[in-house]
Write an enzyme that holds these catalytic residues in place. Structure first.
Site, PDB file in Angstrom:
ATOM      1  N   SER A 143      -0.707 -15.225  85.512  1.00 29.90           N
ATOM      2  CA  SER A 143      -0.816 -14.768  86.795  1.00 29.90           C
ATOM      3  C   SER A 143      -2.037 -13.717  87.239  1.00 29.90           C
ATOM      4  O   SER A 143      -2.455 -14.121  88.229  1.00 29.90           O
ATOM      5  CB  SER A 143       0.407 -13.740  86.697  1.00 29.90           C
ATOM      6  OG  SER A 143       0.406 -12.464  85.766  1.00 29.90           O
ATOM      7  N   GLU A 144      -2.653 -13.284  86.096  1.00 31.41           N
ATOM      8  CA  GLU A 144      -3.998 -12.896  86.347  1.00 31.41           C
ATOM      9  C   GLU A 144      -4.966 -13.194  85.215  1.00 31.41           C
ATOM     10  O   GLU A 144      -4.677 -13.021  84.080  1.00 31.41           O
ATOM     11  CB  GLU A 144      -4.105 -11.448  86.595  1.00 31.41           C
ATOM     12  CG  GLU A 144      -3.525 -10.674  87.877  1.00 31.41           C
ATOM     13  CD  GLU A 144      -2.047 -10.629  87.679  1.00 31.41           C
ATOM     14  OE1 GLU A 144      -1.345 -10.498  88.897  1.00 31.41           O
ATOM     15  OE2 GLU A 144      -1.363 -10.487  86.970  1.00 31.41           O
ATOM     16  N   THR A 145      -6.299 -13.167  85.448  1.00 33.53           N
ATOM     17  CA  THR A 145      -7.488 -13.310  84.651  1.00 33.53           C
ATOM     18  C   THR A 145      -8.575 -12.076  85.113  1.00 33.53           C
ATOM     19  O   THR A 145      -8.855 -12.042  86.378  1.00 33.53           O
ATOM     20  CB  THR A 145      -7.971 -14.566  84.583  1.00 33.53           C
ATOM     21  OG1 THR A 145      -7.067 -15.434  83.966  1.00 33.53           O
ATOM     22  CG2 THR A 145      -9.026 -14.739  83.491  1.00 33.53           C
ATOM     23  N   HIS A 176      -1.240  -4.339  85.741  1.00 30.36           N
ATOM     24  CA  HIS A 176      -1.164  -4.657  84.379  1.00 30.36           C
ATOM     25  C   HIS A 176      -2.537  -5.294  83.979  1.00 30.36           C
ATOM     26  O   HIS A 176      -3.208  -5.196  82.885  1.00 30.36           O
ATOM     27  CB  HIS A 176      -0.025  -5.793  83.859  1.00 30.36           C
ATOM     28  CG  HIS A 176      -0.373  -7.166  83.966  1.00 30.36           C
ATOM     29  ND1 HIS A 176      -0.054  -7.994  85.276  1.00 30.36           N
ATOM     30  CD2 HIS A 176      -0.743  -8.008  83.298  1.00 30.36           C
ATOM     31  CE1 HIS A 176      -0.347  -9.181  84.806  1.00 30.36           C
ATOM     32  NE2 HIS A 176      -0.783  -9.368  83.663  1.00 30.36           N
TER      33      HIS A 176
END
Length: 177
Positions: free
Chosen positions: A59-61, A91
């Protein structure tokens, strides 16, 4: 948080280190996945960063770069799994700060106590959390600005319709200010 440490070769033919972590979890494959890419030499282009985020598919990097101000820990860019850059996300900040604390230092500075991350949304301060043995296990953050809505709240009737209810049916509606 469990961690996988690896390195990959970027388009610039140089090694760039990364760690994948499970944020808000004490075991592998739990919580929120996050890839933290350490671009300490600023070798990655904007396109490389987007492509790396798409490749991970999390979902995120986050991409960790040298800070613009020496007073801060790092400049962090956050990308979605579609390669879109985001100004802020919770997060990814907690996971990135924890990964930096595990390293003990970055950009020639010790990482302890408070981490200051520069992001599109502004400066994000995080307080590191340690276990009884003094090992970093997480962080708490302060958002760079108060929560706000960019448009007026949705009328109750419209909210009901979105979830398949009639306006006359009972449901809980929250008005966030």
């Amino acid at each position: 948080m469990d961690v996988w440490r690896r390195a990959f070769v970027s388009a610039a033919s140089s090694s760039v280190r990364f760690e994948t972590v499970d944020v808000f979890s004490s075991h592998k494959f739990g919580g929120n996945q996050l890839a933290v890419v350490l671009d300490e030499q600023r070798r990655l282009s904007d396109d490389d960063m987007r492509r790396i985020a798409i490749e991970f598919g999390f979902s995120e990097t986050t991409i960790v770069l040298p800070p613009k101000s020496e007073a801060n820990t790092a400049w962090v860019r956050i990308f979605s799994k579609d390669g879109d850059e985001m100004p802020f996300a919770g997060h990814p900040n907690v996971g990135t700060a924890t990964v930096l604390a595990w390293r003990r230092s970055i950009f020639g500075k010790e990482v302890r106590g408070t981490v200051l991350l520069e992001e599109k949304a502004g400066l994000v301060p995080l307080e590191l959390i340690e276990d009884e043995a003094g090992r970093p296990v997480g962080a708490t953050l302060t958002a760079p600005e108060p929560f706000s809505l960019s448009s007026p709240p949705l009328p109750a009737e419209a909210a009901a319709a979105l979830i398949g209810l009639e306006a006359s049916e009972r449901f809980l509606a929250l008005n966030i200010k």
